[in-house]
Enzyme design. Structure first.
Site, PDB file in Angstrom:
ATOM      1  N   ASP A 187       0.003  -2.076  13.307  1.00 43.50           N
ATOM      2  CA  ASP A 187       1.359  -1.598  13.039  1.00 43.50           C
ATOM      3  C   ASP A 187       1.904  -0.942  14.308  1.00 43.50           C
ATOM      4  O   ASP A 187       1.206  -0.213  15.007  1.00 43.50           O
ATOM      5  CB  ASP A 187       1.360  -0.596  11.879  1.00 43.50           C
ATOM      6  CG  ASP A 187       2.759  -0.378  11.322  1.00 43.50           C
ATOM      7  OD1 ASP A 187       3.021  -0.805  10.181  1.00 43.50           O
ATOM      8  OD2 ASP A 187       3.603   0.211  12.031  1.00 43.50           O
ATOM      9  N   GLN A 224      10.076   0.070   1.423  1.00 45.60           N
ATOM     10  CA  GLN A 224       9.926  -1.227   2.100  1.00 45.60           C
ATOM     11  C   GLN A 224      11.093  -1.450   3.061  1.00 45.60           C
ATOM     12  O   GLN A 224      12.263  -1.252   2.685  1.00 45.60           O
ATOM     13  CB  GLN A 224       9.864  -2.372   1.074  1.00 45.60           C
ATOM     14  CG  GLN A 224       9.521  -3.717   1.711  1.00 45.60           C
ATOM     15  CD  GLN A 224       9.394  -4.856   0.696  1.00 45.60           C
ATOM     16  OE1 GLN A 224       9.656  -4.674  -0.496  1.00 45.60           O
ATOM     17  NE2 GLN A 224       9.001  -6.015   1.171  1.00 45.60           N
ATOM     18  N   HIS A 244       3.612  -8.063   2.896  1.00 53.05           N
ATOM     19  CA  HIS A 244       2.583  -7.500   3.777  1.00 53.05           C
ATOM     20  C   HIS A 244       1.883  -6.353   3.087  1.00 53.05           C
ATOM     21  O   HIS A 244       2.449  -5.658   2.258  1.00 53.05           O
ATOM     22  CB  HIS A 244       3.180  -7.025   5.106  1.00 53.05           C
ATOM     23  CG  HIS A 244       4.248  -5.966   4.959  1.00 53.05           C
ATOM     24  ND1 HIS A 244       5.545  -6.269   4.609  1.00 53.05           N
ATOM     25  CD2 HIS A 244       4.198  -4.618   5.095  1.00 53.05           C
ATOM     26  CE1 HIS A 244       6.250  -5.160   4.551  1.00 53.05           C
ATOM     27  NE2 HIS A 244       5.464  -4.130   4.833  1.00 53.05           N
ATOM     28  N   LEU A 245       0.631  -6.170   3.471  1.00 50.49           N
ATOM     29  CA  LEU A 245      -0.146  -5.010   3.044  1.00 50.49           C
ATOM     30  C   LEU A 245      -0.301  -4.092   4.237  1.00 50.49           C
ATOM     31  O   LEU A 245      -0.516  -4.548   5.356  1.00 50.49           O
ATOM     32  CB  LEU A 245      -1.556  -5.427   2.587  1.00 50.49           C
ATOM     33  CG  LEU A 245      -1.676  -6.408   1.431  1.00 50.49           C
ATOM     34  CD1 LEU A 245      -3.159  -6.718   1.182  1.00 50.49           C
ATOM     35  CD2 LEU A 245      -1.034  -5.836   0.169  1.00 50.49           C
TER      36      LEU A 245
END
Ligand code: AMP
Ligand code: ZN
Length: 117
Positions: free
Chosen positions: A34, A96, A102-103
Site C-alpha cells: 500500500d 472505500q 481489494h483486501l
C-alpha cells in the site's frame, strides 16, 4: 476473460501500466505494498478482474474471493506475519476509496490486538 474498467487505478496496476511494489501474484490477483501504509506491514491484494467490491466479485465468481484470501495469507507469511488482519472496505461510507475489489492485509502493529469486532 479479463474484465477491466477505464481509468481504474487498480486495473492499471494489474495490467502493469502503473508501477507498484509487487509482493506476489496468482492467476486471480496481484498483491502490492500500500502506498500509504497504516501498519508496519500493509499489503493490498487486488483482484485481476474489475468488480466494485468483494461482494460483487463473489457474486460473479464465488471462488475468486478465496483466491484473494489465499494470496493474502501467502504474502503475509512470506513477510513474517503469521498473524494479520484482512479488511475489505465496502462502500464509501465504510472508507472505500478505490472501487475495484481489494483486501487490505495488515500486520506487525501492536494495534492489531485491539478488537474492533
Ligand atoms: P480503500 O480505501 O479500501 O479503497 O483502499 C484503497 C487503498 O489503496 C488505500 O489504502 C491507498 O493508500 C491505496 N492506494 C491507492 N493508490 C495506490 C497505488 N497507486 N499504489 C498503492 N496503493 C495505492
Ligand atoms: Zn479496476
Amino acid at each position: 476473460m479479463s474484465e477491466t474498467a477505464p481509468d481504474c487505478i487498480f486495473c492499471k496496476i494489474v495490467a502493469g501500466e502503473v508501477p507498484a511494489d509487487v509482493l506476489g501474484r496468482n492467476d486471480h490477483a496481484v498483491s502490492i505494498k500500500d502506498l500509504n501504509p497504516q501498519a508496519p506491514f500493509h499489503a493490498l491484494v487486488i483482484s485481476a478482474d474489475h468488480h466494485d467490491n468483494a461482494a460483487a466479485s463473489a457474486a460473479a465468481d464465488p471462488a475468486s474471493v478465496g483466491h484473494l484470501v489465499s494470496l493474502a495469507d501467502e504474502v503475509a507469511k512470506a513477510s513474517g506475519n503469521d498473524d494479520y488482519r484482512l479488511i475489505a472496505n465496502t462502500g464509501a461510507g465504510a472508507g472505500q476509496t478505490v472501487f475495484h475489489t481489494h483486501l487490505h492485509v495488515l500486520g506487525g502493529s501492536s494495534r492489531m490486538t485491539e478488537t474492533l469486532v
